[in-house]
Design an enzyme around this catalytic site. Sequence first.
Site, mmCIF file in Angstrom:
data_model
loop_
_atom_site.group_PDB
_atom_site.id
_atom_site.type_symbol
_atom_site.label_atom_id
_atom_site.label_comp_id
_atom_site.label_asym_id
_atom_site.label_seq_id
_atom_site.Cartn_x
_atom_site.Cartn_y
_atom_site.Cartn_z
ATOM 1 N N VAL A 104 0.584 -23.450 -7.472
ATOM 2 C CA VAL A 104 1.757 -22.817 -8.062
ATOM 3 C C VAL A 104 2.947 -23.126 -7.162
ATOM 4 O O VAL A 104 2.839 -23.040 -5.929
ATOM 5 C CB VAL A 104 1.582 -21.288 -8.179
ATOM 6 C CG1 VAL A 104 2.791 -20.660 -8.871
ATOM 7 C CG2 VAL A 104 0.293 -20.933 -8.904
ATOM 8 N N CYS A 105 4.086 -23.505 -7.773
ATOM 9 C CA CYS A 105 5.323 -23.645 -7.031
ATOM 10 C C CYS A 105 5.159 -24.660 -5.893
ATOM 11 O O CYS A 105 4.620 -25.749 -6.097
ATOM 12 C CB CYS A 105 5.755 -22.259 -6.553
ATOM 13 S SG CYS A 105 7.439 -22.100 -5.947
ATOM 14 N N THR A 106 5.586 -24.321 -4.699
ATOM 15 C CA THR A 106 5.529 -25.265 -3.585
ATOM 16 C C THR A 106 4.141 -25.406 -2.975
ATOM 17 O O THR A 106 3.976 -26.136 -1.994
ATOM 18 C CB THR A 106 6.544 -24.877 -2.494
ATOM 19 O OG1 THR A 106 6.327 -23.519 -2.103
ATOM 20 C CG2 THR A 106 7.969 -25.047 -2.995
ATOM 21 N N THR A 142 6.463 -29.088 -9.215
ATOM 22 C CA THR A 142 6.648 -28.005 -8.262
ATOM 23 C C THR A 142 7.888 -27.221 -8.692
ATOM 24 O O THR A 142 8.462 -27.481 -9.753
ATOM 25 C CB THR A 142 6.793 -28.550 -6.821
ATOM 26 O OG1 THR A 142 6.724 -27.461 -5.894
ATOM 27 C CG2 THR A 142 8.095 -29.301 -6.617
ATOM 28 N N ALA A 144 4.986 -25.440 -11.936
ATOM 29 C CA ALA A 144 6.344 -25.268 -11.430
ATOM 30 C C ALA A 144 6.470 -23.894 -10.761
ATOM 31 O O ALA A 144 5.474 -23.270 -10.400
ATOM 32 C CB ALA A 144 7.342 -25.461 -12.572
#
Length: 198
Positions: free
Chosen positions: A108-110, A128, A161
């Site tokens: 998830v995300c970074t 990301t 993202a």
Amino acid sequence: MTAIKHIGIVVFADAEELDVVGPWEVLAFWTLKFPKDGYDVSCISAAGGLVQCAKGLVLQAHHSFADAPPLQALVYPGGEGTRTQLNDHGRLDWIRRQRDTVPLMTSVCTGSLVYAAAGLLSHRPATTHWAHLDTLAQLDPTIDVRRDQRFVDDGDIITSAGVSAGIDMALHLVARLAGIDRARDVRRGIQYDPHPPV
């Protein structure tokens, strides 16, 4: 009786709260309401115990890395805590070892930046948080950065993202593991039908 399959959500200092708790809500609702599907979910951290996230929420990991059960899938969140992990050789080695044994790696995300730093995303599509798409490309220029996708499923690796996109990714994970109807059951159960007010 079929053995339970385990999903682990990693927690670490300064992880983004919703990156952890969003997928947790989806996966925990699923595994608790539909135990016959044969999965469970737990949170794991390097040392186990309490972990303070990016905005001050303190979470209790169920397992340390050392005593976690064998995993069918791993969810790796993002947040400020990922920044130092990009050069943390011990953490990156742990990620590589998971890649060797865990059939399905998700982020998830970074969290995808950590996967990239560990070499997991070479010559693969990934995404990301929107503010870190260029960093993802810089970490490994062979990555096919998908700038407009909420999540990217590349078979044994799924990246998503930023922040709330982890909920979409987790619902997709349920659909992959238990079918689209089950994922719809979960989405309805947690009343996830976003219509932002602004």
